[in-house]
Design an enzyme around this catalytic site. Structure first.
Site, PDB file in Angstrom:
ATOM      1  N   SER A  88      81.750 -43.683 -48.950  1.00  0.00           N
ATOM      2  CA  SER A  88      81.773 -42.485 -48.102  1.00  0.00           C
ATOM      3  C   SER A  88      83.127 -41.782 -48.049  1.00  0.00           C
ATOM      4  O   SER A  88      83.206 -40.644 -47.583  1.00  0.00           O
ATOM      5  CB  SER A  88      81.372 -42.850 -46.680  1.00  0.00           C
ATOM      6  OG  SER A  88      79.974 -42.927 -46.598  1.00  0.00           O
ATOM      7  N   LYS A  91      83.446 -38.423 -49.514  1.00  0.00           N
ATOM      8  CA  LYS A  91      82.882 -37.245 -48.841  1.00  0.00           C
ATOM      9  C   LYS A  91      83.951 -36.233 -48.460  1.00  0.00           C
ATOM     10  O   LYS A  91      83.691 -35.034 -48.380  1.00  0.00           O
ATOM     11  CB  LYS A  91      82.096 -37.688 -47.594  1.00  0.00           C
ATOM     12  CG  LYS A  91      80.840 -38.512 -47.930  1.00  0.00           C
ATOM     13  CD  LYS A  91      80.257 -39.153 -46.677  1.00  0.00           C
ATOM     14  CE  LYS A  91      79.018 -39.993 -46.988  1.00  0.00           C
ATOM     15  NZ  LYS A  91      78.514 -40.712 -45.808  1.00  0.00           N
ATOM     16  N   TYR A 213      75.863 -37.279 -55.865  1.00  0.00           N
ATOM     17  CA  TYR A 213      76.274 -37.959 -54.630  1.00  0.00           C
ATOM     18  C   TYR A 213      76.385 -39.470 -54.866  1.00  0.00           C
ATOM     19  O   TYR A 213      77.369 -40.105 -54.481  1.00  0.00           O
ATOM     20  CB  TYR A 213      75.285 -37.647 -53.496  1.00  0.00           C
ATOM     21  CG  TYR A 213      75.497 -38.528 -52.289  1.00  0.00           C
ATOM     22  CD1 TYR A 213      76.564 -38.309 -51.408  1.00  0.00           C
ATOM     23  CD2 TYR A 213      74.666 -39.625 -52.046  1.00  0.00           C
ATOM     24  CE1 TYR A 213      76.783 -39.147 -50.326  1.00  0.00           C
ATOM     25  CE2 TYR A 213      74.879 -40.466 -50.963  1.00  0.00           C
ATOM     26  CZ  TYR A 213      75.927 -40.224 -50.111  1.00  0.00           C
ATOM     27  OH  TYR A 213      76.157 -41.060 -49.045  1.00  0.00           O
ATOM     28  N   TYR A 265      81.963 -42.562 -38.330  1.00  0.00           N
ATOM     29  CA  TYR A 265      80.569 -42.490 -37.851  1.00  0.00           C
ATOM     30  C   TYR A 265      80.506 -42.595 -36.325  1.00  0.00           C
ATOM     31  O   TYR A 265      81.294 -41.973 -35.641  1.00  0.00           O
ATOM     32  CB  TYR A 265      79.699 -43.563 -38.522  1.00  0.00           C
ATOM     33  CG  TYR A 265      79.974 -43.681 -39.987  1.00  0.00           C
ATOM     34  CD1 TYR A 265      79.700 -42.612 -40.830  1.00  0.00           C
ATOM     35  CD2 TYR A 265      80.552 -44.814 -40.534  1.00  0.00           C
ATOM     36  CE1 TYR A 265      79.980 -42.687 -42.181  1.00  0.00           C
ATOM     37  CE2 TYR A 265      80.831 -44.888 -41.887  1.00  0.00           C
ATOM     38  CZ  TYR A 265      80.544 -43.830 -42.694  1.00  0.00           C
ATOM     39  OH  TYR A 265      80.817 -43.901 -44.019  1.00  0.00           O
ATOM     40  N   VAL A 283      81.407 -47.954 -47.071  1.00  0.00           N
ATOM     41  CA  VAL A 283      80.761 -49.272 -47.041  1.00  0.00           C
ATOM     42  C   VAL A 283      81.244 -50.215 -48.165  1.00  0.00           C
ATOM     43  O   VAL A 283      80.880 -51.376 -48.184  1.00  0.00           O
ATOM     44  CB  VAL A 283      79.212 -49.189 -47.058  1.00  0.00           C
ATOM     45  CG1 VAL A 283      78.671 -48.607 -45.776  1.00  0.00           C
ATOM     46  CG2 VAL A 283      78.710 -48.421 -48.262  1.00  0.00           C
TER      47      VAL A 283
END
Ligand code: GLN
Length: 330
Positions: A88, A91, A213, A265, A283
């Site tokens: 992530s 991103k 992605y 998050y 992760v």
């Protein structure tokens, strides 16, 4: 007498404060050492991600910290050259490219600036709002990457190129096994992609856009690479070696603010209070921190807590923030 005691107290406390801001360099290395040793006990509190089968192969005991100071000097400790997938953390790079190409208004008309109390892979906002909450959760990140201009794997290639540029490390590449594993098991991400396509959040694109992605998440980095990317956003998009090709204070401000509200998050709010550093986790076990005007920080340990953040990494960030007074709210 009372006044004297007050002023003595004032002098002492301001000395302590300024001492925290100018931490002597050799004790910085010592601080990293003691922090790393203490963080080991957090490894057992976490669990290596296994929902993407290939990730479960990571060695739970690999632990590293990399930090780059304002002058571009690198401090490292532990397993800083162990490779892991960026997940992530990619991103923020995708967001940077999408905003460069489309503008902030375009991207954020398709998703929100919201924080969240939901897990990183939550689809709830797609049902309630027909839009992702933010670009850091999977739903928003999938739409962000699909908004990058280009056909086939061009969006992925742009992300890879930018990561290689920021880290000045051309050896960075895809972990093919993780990519295939993500693609094979990523049906939740796939369903979000098709829902978003149905809502018209991006131009009609085929599944190769979703594959971009999966690919961006499967780029392999180490803790030093993360510290370099952290440095980049901490210094108005100036590279750790001073290269100003992408210098852009506005972009750094955007990325840092989005990281602060959503980078960890549903832990982002508590993290903001306890750590106060714009950060992004993945992760794969990495956490990247951007301390504006100061440090770029990268940590690695793949044992994750229930929110998907590296447990030892969280401890390291909290400790460094306290000891070095790194919260942006100080
Ligand atoms: N590739 C991962 C996924 O889509 C990224 C999630 C993460 O790092 N939190 O599930």
């Amino acid at each position: 007498m009372k006044n004297f005691i007050y002023s003595l107290f004032f002098i002492c406390s301001s000395t302590i404060l300024s001492a925290q801001h100018t931490y002597p360099k050799d004790s910085l290395q010592q601080l990293l050492h003691s922090t790393l040793v203490e963080s080991k006990s957090y490894i057992e509190k976490g669990k290596v991600a296994d929902y993407i089968p290939e990730l479960s192969k990571a060695d739970k005991n690999k632990l590293g910290i990399a930090l780059i100071d304002k002058q571009g000097k690198l401090y490292t400790l532990g397993d800083v050259h162990t490779k892991f997938t960026i997940q992530s953390i990619s991103k923020i790079i995708a967001l940077m490219i999408a905003v460069q190409e489309r503008g902030e208004a375009y991207i954020f008309s398709r998703m929100g600036y919201y924080g969240t109390d939901q897990a990183f892979n939550s689809m709830e906002a797609l049902n309630t709002r027909q839009k992702p909450l933010n670009p850091m959760m999977n739903a928003g990140a999938i739409a962000t990457t699909a908004s990058i201009i280009g056909n086939g794997d061009e969006a992925y290639q742009k992300i890879l190129k930018m990561i290689r540029f920021i880290t000045n490390n051309d050896s960075i590449k895809l972990n093919e096994a993780v990519y295939l594993s993500e693609k094979e098991t990523g049906n939740r991400n796939r369903s979000m992609f098709y829902l978003e396509k149905n809502f018209g959040l991006f131009d009609a694109k085929g599944e190769e856009s979703l594959n971009n992605y999966f690919k961006q998440c499967s780029i392999e980095v180490d803790a030093v690479d993360l510290a370099k990317i952290g440095y980049f956003f901490a210094h108005n998009c100036t590279r750790f070696d001073g290269d100003k090709t992408y210098y852009n204070p506005e972009m750094a401000e955007l990325i840092n603010s989005i990281m602060l509200t959503a980078g960890m998050y549903n832990y982002s709010g508590e993290y903001s209070r306890k750590v106060g550093i714009p950060s992004k986790s993945g992760v794969g076990g990495g956490i990247l921190g951007s301390v504006p005007g100061k440090y770029g920080i990268g940590t690695f340990n793949p044992a994750l807590d229930t929110q998907g953040n590296s447990a030892a990494g969280l401890y390291i960030f909290e400790k460094l923030s306290k000891k070095l007074a790194l919260s942006i709210f100080r």
